[in-house]
Design an enzyme around this catalytic site. Structure first.
Site, PDB file in Angstrom:
ATOM      1  N   ARG A  90       0.838  -1.208   0.000  1.00  0.00           N
ATOM      2  CA  ARG A  90       0.000   0.000   0.000  1.00  0.00           C
ATOM      3  C   ARG A  90       0.868   1.252   0.000  1.00  0.00           C
ATOM      4  NH1 ARG A  90       1.274   2.265   4.476  1.00  0.00           N
ATOM      5  NH2 ARG A  90       1.622   1.064   6.385  1.00  0.00           N
ATOM      6  N   GLY A  91       0.249   2.384  -0.315  1.00  0.00           N
ATOM      7  CA  GLY A  91       0.949   3.646  -0.217  1.00  0.00           C
ATOM      8  C   GLY A  91       1.186   4.025   1.234  1.00  0.00           C
ATOM      9  N   HIS A  97      -1.412  -1.354  13.574  1.00  0.00           N
ATOM     10  CA  HIS A  97      -2.759  -1.907  13.676  1.00  0.00           C
ATOM     11  C   HIS A  97      -2.838  -2.735  14.944  1.00  0.00           C
ATOM     12  CE1 HIS A  97      -3.695  -0.529   9.730  1.00  0.00           C
ATOM     13  NE2 HIS A  97      -2.946  -1.401   9.094  1.00  0.00           N
ATOM     14  N   ILE A 166      -4.792   6.498   6.126  1.00  0.00           N
ATOM     15  CA  ILE A 166      -5.278   6.077   4.814  1.00  0.00           C
ATOM     16  C   ILE A 166      -4.097   5.564   4.004  1.00  0.00           C
ATOM     17  CG2 ILE A 166      -6.329   6.826   2.634  1.00  0.00           C
ATOM     18  CD1 ILE A 166      -7.854   8.941   4.249  1.00  0.00           C
ATOM     19  N   GLY A 167      -4.246   4.381   3.450  1.00  0.00           N
ATOM     20  CA  GLY A 167      -3.221   3.818   2.581  1.00  0.00           C
ATOM     21  C   GLY A 167      -3.845   2.801   1.650  1.00  0.00           C
ATOM     22  N   GLY A 178      -6.888   0.291   2.628  1.00  0.00           N
ATOM     23  CA  GLY A 178      -7.975   1.221   2.896  1.00  0.00           C
ATOM     24  C   GLY A 178      -7.681   2.209   4.006  1.00  0.00           C
ATOM     25  N   VAL A 179      -8.533   2.220   5.047  1.00  0.00           N
ATOM     26  CA  VAL A 179      -8.425   3.208   6.119  1.00  0.00           C
ATOM     27  C   VAL A 179      -8.420   2.507   7.465  1.00  0.00           C
ATOM     28  CG1 VAL A 179      -9.695   4.868   4.678  1.00  0.00           C
ATOM     29  CG2 VAL A 179     -10.905   3.618   6.465  1.00  0.00           C
ATOM     30  N   CYS A 196       3.596   7.208   9.971  1.00  0.00           N
ATOM     31  CA  CYS A 196       3.542   7.861   8.658  1.00  0.00           C
ATOM     32  C   CYS A 196       4.700   8.829   8.443  1.00  0.00           C
ATOM     33  CB  CYS A 196       2.204   8.571   8.459  1.00  0.00           C
ATOM     34  SG  CYS A 196       0.799   7.433   8.507  1.00  0.00           S
TER      35      CYS A 196
END
Length: 240
Positions: A90-91, A97, A166-167, A178-179, A196
């Protein structure tokens, strides 16, 4: 600031499908293994691209872990032995998490919506901001930063904390990842990374802001916000 092409006052969904077909909405109970979730996302995204499955928003929680996006810097992983670390396509950079954080994996077909990555990310931001508004929280987008932020202040102090990350990744114009919204995670767990890549700001959660929001209440706000931005949903089974 939201993308000017997305008008929250416009009638109808901001980033809806051209056929108004409902997206599936699935919620997993318990903690879901991260590698298994990624495999399920990739399989579902491929099936959507091939016309074998419908769109899906999948809500879940993970056990404590760190992920490294495509822009992650090794020096931002401050405690590499604390929790499992997963490299992901992902970005974005490093994120956390864990229990108490609602992760929403978003598998949407942008060919049926809009092939515009910038507008899609803005729509994801608008979705989270809409959900936060259900609890009278003003979520904001800050120039040069990813995610959704809240301003906090008191006598003699002011700061901006991140409440949602968000990624996303696109493959054949189908999104996945997603988020993630901080409902009631252990915020100390974020200390093992530079979230981030941003050192000058902190993180917060709904509960940290003084709102005793349950996960079910957060889910209801997320679903209502999603339908405002992306269109209708229908109940679906989790992919695993």
């Amino acid at each position: 600031m939201l993308d000017r092409s997305l008008n929250l006052q416009a009638p109808g969904p901001l980033f809806g499908r051209d056929d108004d077909h409902a997206a599936g909405w699935a919620v997993s109970a318990g903690l879901v293994d991260y590698p298994a979730a990624v495999a399920a996302m990739e399989a579902r995204a491929a099936a959507i691209a091939e016309g074998r499955a419908g769109e899906l928003v999948w809500l879940l929680e993970h056990p404590p872990l760190y992920t490294a996006g495509v822009s992650a810097k090794a020096g931002d992983l401050l405690a590499p032995d604390r929790f499992p670390v997963f490299e992901t396509g992902r970005g974005g950079q490093h994120t956390y998490h864990g229990p108490g954080q609602r992760v929403a994996y978003v598998m949407l077909d942008l060919t049926r919506r809009r092939r515009d990555v910038r507008a899609f990310v803005a729509a994801l931001e608008a979705w989270v901001i809409e959900a936060l508004g259900a609890f009278n929280i003003v979520g904001e987008i800050k120039p040069g930063r990813v995610g959704v932020w809240v301003e906090r202040k008191g006598p003699g102090w002011f700061r901006e904390d991140k409440i949602a990350a968000i990624g996303v990744k696109l493959r054949r114009w189908v999104s996945f990842h997603g988020v993630s919204l901080n409902v009631e995670p252990d915020l100390e767990h974020f200390s093992g990374i530079v979230p981030c890549g941003i050192t000058e700001h902190g993180v917060t959660s709904l509960v940290d802001l003084g709102l005793p929001v349950t996960m079910d209440e957060a889910d209801a706000a997320l679903r209502a916000g999603f339908e405002r931005v992306f269109g209708t949903t229908e109940a679906a089974a989790p992919p695993i």
